[in-house]
Design an enzyme around this catalytic site. Structure first.
Site, PDB file in Angstrom:
ATOM      1  N   ASP A  45       0.848  -1.193   0.000  1.00 59.82           N
ATOM      2  CA  ASP A  45       0.000   0.000   0.000  1.00 59.82           C
ATOM      3  C   ASP A  45       0.888   1.248   0.000  1.00 59.82           C
ATOM      4  O   ASP A  45       1.578   1.531   0.977  1.00 59.82           O
ATOM      5  CB  ASP A  45      -0.894   0.001   1.247  1.00 59.82           C
ATOM      6  CG  ASP A  45      -1.856   1.178   1.254  1.00 59.82           C
ATOM      7  OD1 ASP A  45      -2.977   1.027   0.736  1.00 59.82           O
ATOM      8  OD2 ASP A  45      -1.478   2.255   1.762  1.00 59.82           O
ATOM      9  N   TYR A  50       3.284   9.861  -0.723  1.00 58.36           N
ATOM     10  CA  TYR A  50       4.365   9.283   0.094  1.00 58.36           C
ATOM     11  C   TYR A  50       5.734   9.498  -0.563  1.00 58.36           C
ATOM     12  O   TYR A  50       6.768   9.346   0.088  1.00 58.36           O
ATOM     13  CB  TYR A  50       4.164   7.781   0.342  1.00 58.36           C
ATOM     14  CG  TYR A  50       2.880   7.385   1.066  1.00 58.36           C
ATOM     15  CD1 TYR A  50       2.075   8.326   1.690  1.00 58.36           C
ATOM     16  CD2 TYR A  50       2.481   6.050   1.127  1.00 58.36           C
ATOM     17  CE1 TYR A  50       0.902   7.959   2.333  1.00 58.36           C
ATOM     18  CE2 TYR A  50       1.309   5.679   1.783  1.00 58.36           C
ATOM     19  CZ  TYR A  50       0.519   6.630   2.370  1.00 58.36           C
ATOM     20  OH  TYR A  50      -0.641   6.253   3.008  1.00 58.36           O
ATOM     21  N   LYS A  75      -2.540   5.915  -4.438  1.00 56.97           N
ATOM     22  CA  LYS A  75      -3.635   6.855  -4.142  1.00 56.97           C
ATOM     23  C   LYS A  75      -3.437   8.193  -4.844  1.00 56.97           C
ATOM     24  O   LYS A  75      -2.299   8.641  -5.035  1.00 56.97           O
ATOM     25  CB  LYS A  75      -3.724   7.095  -2.622  1.00 56.97           C
ATOM     26  CG  LYS A  75      -3.700   5.830  -1.795  1.00 56.97           C
ATOM     27  CD  LYS A  75      -3.898   6.053  -0.310  1.00 56.97           C
ATOM     28  CE  LYS A  75      -3.594   4.802   0.490  1.00 56.97           C
ATOM     29  NZ  LYS A  75      -2.178   4.652   0.862  1.00 56.97           N
ATOM     30  N   HIS A 108      -7.406   9.796  -1.997  1.00 51.24           N
ATOM     31  CA  HIS A 108      -6.752   9.733  -0.684  1.00 51.24           C
ATOM     32  C   HIS A 108      -7.591  10.343   0.443  1.00 51.24           C
ATOM     33  O   HIS A 108      -7.669   9.777   1.540  1.00 51.24           O
ATOM     34  CB  HIS A 108      -5.385  10.422  -0.785  1.00 51.24           C
ATOM     35  CG  HIS A 108      -4.381   9.897   0.167  1.00 51.24           C
ATOM     36  ND1 HIS A 108      -3.050   9.735  -0.158  1.00 51.24           N
ATOM     37  CD2 HIS A 108      -4.482   9.488   1.455  1.00 51.24           C
ATOM     38  CE1 HIS A 108      -2.396   9.253   0.888  1.00 51.24           C
ATOM     39  NE2 HIS A 108      -3.241   9.101   1.874  1.00 51.24           N
TER      40      HIS A 108
HETATM   41  P1  NAD Z   1       0.735   1.642  11.982  1.00 49.13           P
HETATM   42  O1  NAD Z   1      -0.393   1.600  12.949  1.00 49.13           O
HETATM   43  O2  NAD Z   1       0.958   0.515  11.054  1.00 49.13           O
HETATM   44  O3  NAD Z   1       2.002   1.964  12.853  1.00 49.13           O
HETATM   45  C1  NAD Z   1       3.280   1.917  12.319  1.00 49.13           C
HETATM   46  C2  NAD Z   1       4.250   2.010  13.478  1.00 49.13           C
HETATM   47  O4  NAD Z   1       3.994   0.956  14.399  1.00 49.13           O
HETATM   48  C3  NAD Z   1       5.674   1.764  12.987  1.00 49.13           C
HETATM   49  O5  NAD Z   1       6.281   2.974  12.611  1.00 49.13           O
HETATM   50  C4  NAD Z   1       6.334   1.141  14.187  1.00 49.13           C
HETATM   51  O6  NAD Z   1       6.823   2.160  15.017  1.00 49.13           O
HETATM   52  C5  NAD Z   1       5.204   0.448  14.903  1.00 49.13           C
HETATM   53  N1  NAD Z   1       5.231  -1.024  14.712  1.00 49.13           N
HETATM   54  C6  NAD Z   1       5.037  -1.721  13.570  1.00 49.13           C
HETATM   55  N2  NAD Z   1       5.115  -3.037  13.797  1.00 49.13           N
HETATM   56  C7  NAD Z   1       5.381  -3.171  15.114  1.00 49.13           C
HETATM   57  C8  NAD Z   1       5.590  -4.293  15.968  1.00 49.13           C
HETATM   58  N3  NAD Z   1       5.517  -5.536  15.495  1.00 49.13           N
HETATM   59  N4  NAD Z   1       5.839  -4.062  17.279  1.00 49.13           N
HETATM   60  C9  NAD Z   1       5.900  -2.816  17.771  1.00 49.13           C
HETATM   61  N5  NAD Z   1       5.705  -1.716  17.024  1.00 49.13           N
HETATM   62  C10 NAD Z   1       5.456  -1.893  15.707  1.00 49.13           C
HETATM   63  O7  NAD Z   1       0.556   3.026  11.184  1.00 49.13           O
HETATM   64  P2  NAD Z   1       0.679   3.521   9.702  1.00 49.13           P
HETATM   65  O8  NAD Z   1       1.992   3.221   9.091  1.00 49.13           O
HETATM   66  O9  NAD Z   1       0.245   4.924   9.717  1.00 49.13           O
HETATM   67  O10 NAD Z   1      -0.464   2.668   8.948  1.00 49.13           O
HETATM   68  C11 NAD Z   1      -0.194   1.558   8.114  1.00 49.13           C
HETATM   69  C12 NAD Z   1      -0.353   1.922   6.662  1.00 49.13           C
HETATM   70  O11 NAD Z   1      -1.631   2.515   6.423  1.00 49.13           O
HETATM   71  C13 NAD Z   1       0.621   3.013   6.175  1.00 49.13           C
HETATM   72  O12 NAD Z   1       1.935   2.582   6.022  1.00 49.13           O
HETATM   73  C14 NAD Z   1      -0.070   3.441   4.898  1.00 49.13           C
HETATM   74  O13 NAD Z   1       0.165   2.486   3.881  1.00 49.13           O
HETATM   75  C15 NAD Z   1      -1.524   3.430   5.342  1.00 49.13           C
HETATM   76  N6  NAD Z   1      -1.984   4.772   5.781  1.00 49.13           N
HETATM   77  C16 NAD Z   1      -2.957   5.394   5.045  1.00 49.13           C
HETATM   78  C17 NAD Z   1      -3.437   6.634   5.409  1.00 49.13           C
HETATM   79  C18 NAD Z   1      -4.516   7.277   4.606  1.00 49.13           C
HETATM   80  O14 NAD Z   1      -4.822   8.449   4.813  1.00 49.13           O
HETATM   81  N7  NAD Z   1      -5.110   6.559   3.679  1.00 49.13           N
HETATM   82  C19 NAD Z   1      -2.922   7.293   6.535  1.00 49.13           C
HETATM   83  C20 NAD Z   1      -1.925   6.650   7.272  1.00 49.13           C
HETATM   84  C21 NAD Z   1      -1.487   5.398   6.907  1.00 49.13           C
END
Ligand code: NAD
Length: 278
Positions: A45, A50, A75, A108
């Site tokens: 994704d 990004y 997106k 988005h």
């Molecule tokens: P997430 O909830 O996946 O959190 C990511 C953070 O969690 C990492 O930086 C790390 O610090 C921690 N983490 C990951 N695996 C872990 C583990 N096993 N143990 C402990 N900590 C851990 O948040 P995200 O990255 O914002 O969301 C996931 C994906 O969603 C993004 O990468 C993106 O592709 C998407 N996203 C979309 C939007 C949107 O507006 N559409 C906004 C934000 C994110």
């Protein structure tokens, strides 16, 4: 066990667990995605905003994995919603990714103050019909935006990608998706590390019971709820950990305890509000 798939309203299948690359710096994206593919992920994704589509594309090409085994989402950013801009934007994203089509293309944010999200959705339909995206959906849309685009076009988004984690479960939007045969993608599935989700008793106790980590319990909860999920990490050991969630399942009581973590007043939200981001 292989990753389960969900059939979208386009008839195409999406792997329920993927890898997200929000905030993965462009220079690190290729390495991160290569590690994720190595760990077994086949669903990536990304988004134009990004700034890392080239890195995603480079990793998938170098992997040698056949295109039809991959599921790639990108997106449309908010400043490309007007007029014919969405068609130019998808062409540019495909160029950066080095692909002929994406599996899923999303608007988005609705960015309602700009007034172009209906136009953007009409163009998404044309983009799908032109074969540049197998499935189309939206992100961060509230019920009022969803109702409006369906009313204007008759086309239901395959997914709505929204902030969703135990403290912010978005029940109005999950009910809309169920009613319309759409699906929910949870972004920020681990709460982006912005609150002590892993310290919640419902999560830590289930982790102890199953011999898994709190992160694995939360990812399992998303899967058990029927959400599509793509946690992000640039650390290969965490990518592997987050993918290793298919050898256990939560009991109904454990799911109910995690369900109860949402204070239901909206205070669990950690990201931007869709009415405010334009
Ligand atoms: P997430 O909830 O996946 O959190 C990511 C953070 O969690 C990492 O930086 C790390 O610090 C921690 N983490 C990951 N695996 C872990 C583990 N096993 N143990 C402990 N900590 C851990 O948040 P995200 O990255 O914002 O969301 C996931 C994906 O969603 C993004 O990468 C993106 O592709 C998407 N996203 C979309 C939007 C949107 O507006 N559409 C906004 C934000 C994110």
């Amino acid at each position: 066990m292989s990753v389960p798939t969900i059939t979208l309203n386009s008839g195409h299948d999406i792997p329920q667990l993927g890898f997200g690359v929000f905030k993965v710096p462009p220079a690190e994206a290729e390495t991160a995605v290569a590690a994720a593919l190595e760990a077994g992920y086949r669903h990536i994704d990304t988004a134009a905003i990004y700034g890392n589509e080239e890195g995603v594309g480079a990793a998938i090409h170098k992997s040698g994995i056949p295109r039809d085994e991959l599921f790639i989402t990108t997106k449309l950013w908010n400043d490309r919603q007007a007029g014919e801009a969405p068609k130019i934007a998808i062409a540019e994203s495909l160029e950066r990714l080095g692909l002929d089509y994406v599996d899923l293309y999303l608007t988005h944010w609705p960015a309602p103050a700009n007034g172009h999200y209906v136009n953007a959705w009409q163009k998404m339909v044309e983009i799908r019909d032109a074969g540049l995206a197998r499935s189309i959906g939206v992100s961060n849309h509230l019920v009022e935006h969803l109702d409006r685009i369906v009313e204007e076009t008759g086309v239901v988004p395959a997914v709505n990608q929204i902030e969703l984690h135990p403290a912010y479960q978005q029940r109005e939007l999950t009910e809309w998706a169920a009613e319309y045969g759409s699906h929910i993608e949870s972004w920020g599935p681990l709460g982006q590390g912005k609150y002590d989700l892993f310290g919640e008793r419902a999560v830590s106790e289930a982790a102890k019971t199953h011999g898994k980590t709190p992160a694995q319990v939360v990812i399992r909860w998303h899967l058990d709820k029927g959400f599509i999920v793509f946690p992000k990490s640039v650390r290969p050991e965490r990518m592997i950990e987050n993918f290793d969630v298919f050898d256990f399942s939560l009991t109904d009581a454990e799911v109910a305890e995690i369900d109860a973590l949402d204070p239901l007043d909206g205070s669990g939200r950690v990201g931007a509000h869709p009415l405010e981001l334009n």
